[in-house]
Motif scaffolding. Structure first.
Motif, short mmCIF file in Angstrom:
data_model
loop_
_atom_site.label_atom_id
_atom_site.label_comp_id
_atom_site.label_asym_id
_atom_site.label_seq_id
_atom_site.Cartn_x
_atom_site.Cartn_y
_atom_site.Cartn_z
N GLU A 22 -27.84 -7.72 1.86
CA GLU A 22 -27.14 -8.64 0.96
C GLU A 22 -26.74 -8.01 -0.36
N ASP A 23 -27.49 -6.99 -0.79
CA ASP A 23 -27.20 -6.36 -2.08
C ASP A 23 -25.96 -5.48 -2.03
N MET A 24 -25.48 -5.15 -0.84
CA MET A 24 -24.27 -4.34 -0.69
C MET A 24 -23.04 -5.19 -0.98
N THR A 25 -22.16 -4.68 -1.82
CA THR A 25 -20.92 -5.40 -2.11
C THR A 25 -19.88 -5.06 -1.04
N PRO A 26 -18.85 -5.89 -0.89
CA PRO A 26 -17.77 -5.53 0.04
C PRO A 26 -17.14 -4.17 -0.30
N GLU A 27 -17.08 -3.85 -1.56
CA GLU A 27 -16.51 -2.55 -1.96
C GLU A 27 -17.38 -1.39 -1.48
N GLN A 28 -18.70 -1.54 -1.59
CA GLN A 28 -19.60 -0.48 -1.11
C GLN A 28 -19.51 -0.33 0.40
N VAL A 29 -19.46 -1.44 1.11
CA VAL A 29 -19.36 -1.39 2.56
C VAL A 29 -18.02 -0.75 2.96
N THR A 30 -16.97 -1.09 2.23
CA THR A 30 -15.66 -0.47 2.48
C THR A 30 -15.74 1.04 2.28
N ASP A 31 -16.42 1.47 1.23
CA ASP A 31 -16.58 2.92 0.99
C ASP A 31 -17.30 3.60 2.16
N TYR A 32 -18.33 2.96 2.69
CA TYR A 32 -19.04 3.53 3.84
C TYR A 32 -18.10 3.64 5.04
N ALA A 33 -17.36 2.57 5.28
CA ALA A 33 -16.43 2.57 6.43
C ALA A 33 -15.37 3.64 6.26
N MET A 34 -14.81 3.74 5.07
CA MET A 34 -13.77 4.74 4.82
C MET A 34 -14.32 6.15 4.97
N ASP A 35 -15.54 6.37 4.52
CA ASP A 35 -16.14 7.70 4.61
C ASP A 35 -16.19 8.18 6.06
N SER A 84 0.85 -1.20 0.00
CA SER A 84 0.00 0.00 0.00
C SER A 84 0.88 1.25 0.00
N ALA A 85 0.48 2.23 -0.77
CA ALA A 85 1.28 3.44 -0.93
C ALA A 85 1.23 4.38 0.28
N ASP A 86 0.10 4.37 1.00
CA ASP A 86 -0.05 5.30 2.12
C ASP A 86 -1.07 4.75 3.10
N ALA A 87 -1.30 5.50 4.17
CA ALA A 87 -2.21 5.05 5.23
C ALA A 87 -3.62 4.85 4.72
N GLU A 88 -4.10 5.75 3.89
CA GLU A 88 -5.47 5.64 3.38
C GLU A 88 -5.64 4.38 2.53
N GLU A 89 -4.69 4.13 1.65
CA GLU A 89 -4.78 2.93 0.81
C GLU A 89 -4.66 1.67 1.65
N SER A 90 -3.80 1.70 2.65
CA SER A 90 -3.65 0.54 3.53
C SER A 90 -4.94 0.24 4.28
N ARG A 149 -8.01 1.19 3.46
CA ARG A 149 -9.02 0.77 2.48
C ARG A 149 -8.80 -0.71 2.08
N ASN A 150 -7.58 -1.06 1.77
CA ASN A 150 -7.29 -2.44 1.36
C ASN A 150 -7.56 -3.44 2.47
N GLY A 151 -7.19 -3.07 3.70
CA GLY A 151 -7.45 -3.96 4.84
C GLY A 151 -8.93 -4.13 5.11
N LEU A 152 -9.67 -3.03 5.07
CA LEU A 152 -11.12 -3.10 5.27
C LEU A 152 -11.79 -3.93 4.19
N ARG A 153 -11.41 -3.69 2.93
CA ARG A 153 -12.00 -4.48 1.83
C ARG A 153 -11.72 -5.96 2.03
N ALA A 154 -10.50 -6.30 2.42
CA ALA A 154 -10.16 -7.71 2.66
C ALA A 154 -11.04 -8.31 3.76
N PHE A 155 -11.29 -7.54 4.81
CA PHE A 155 -12.16 -8.01 5.89
C PHE A 155 -13.58 -8.25 5.39
N PHE A 156 -14.12 -7.28 4.67
CA PHE A 156 -15.50 -7.42 4.19
C PHE A 156 -15.64 -8.51 3.14
#
Length: 192
Positions: free
Chosen positions: A167-180, A75-81, A83-90
């Motif tokens: 169920e219709d929420m994708t892991p990417e959408q949930v990650t976006d909510y968490a990051m927001d 990961s290039a920076d804290a934000e990307e790290s 985001r990537n960690g949260l997406r992996a979890f979801f």
């Protein structure tokens, strides 16, 4: 069948039964029957139903750690790290629903070594997040870093439970909510 392979098979099937029935209602008879072994063989490998549950949780904890650690590599920076960690979890909880069910239904496990294993899973994720934060954030107060990591773990657990109802929420959408929500509080502390 080699012992290690048989053990994985027993754990995988037990995880399914525990997720379907709940720990209390799951029976060693049913697990043995589905595996195609005798009940005494299950006891030989795991000593008890709780021992089998602990093995399931440990396997899930290892898989979750591997997934989240791998996701943040490079990961290039804290934000990307983050985001990537949260997406992996979801993604993990979506793809490993049975493992997630074991970690999520800890109330039935209070007072058991299995409850301690669930807490060890949380601690594992908190420690990983705190380690990453320490590398990315300007914060000399280790308690502040630890508290922030605890907050991330607690918030993402609740969001994961919420996402099960949607169920219709994708892991990417949930990650976006968490990051927001999370990044607004954490981003101000990141090194630029």
């Amino acid at each position: 069948m080699p012992r290690a392979e048989r053990e994985r098979q027993m754990i995988d099937i037990a995880e399914t039964v525990f997720a379907e029935r709940g720990y209390v209602a799951a029976s060693m008879d049913e697990i043995a029957d589905r595996v195609g072994v005798s009940k005494p063989m299950l006891y030989e490998y795991f000593r008890s139903k709780e021992g089998l549950l602990v093995a399931c949780i440990r396997q899930s904890r290892t898989a979750l750690r591997d997934a989240t650690e791998l996701a943040v590599v490079g990961s290039a920076d804290a934000e990307e790290s983050l985001r990537n960690g949260l997406r992996a979890f979801f993604v993990f909880i979506r793809e490993h629903r049975e493992a997630w069910a074991l970690l999520r239904h800890e109330v039935a496990l209070n007072g058991t070594s299995a409850a301690e294993e669930v807490e060890a899973t949380r601690r594992q994720q908190t420690d990983l997040i705190a380690f990453l934060m320490a590398g990315y954030f300007d914060d000399s107060d280790p308690l502040h870093v630890e508290a922030s990591a605890e907050f991330v773990v607690g918030a993402t657990e609740r969001l994961a439970i919420w996402s099960e109802r949607h169920e219709d929420m994708t892991p990417e959408q949930v990650t976006d909510y968490a990051m927001d929500i999370l990044w607004h509080g954490l981003g101000v502390r990141a090194r630029r």
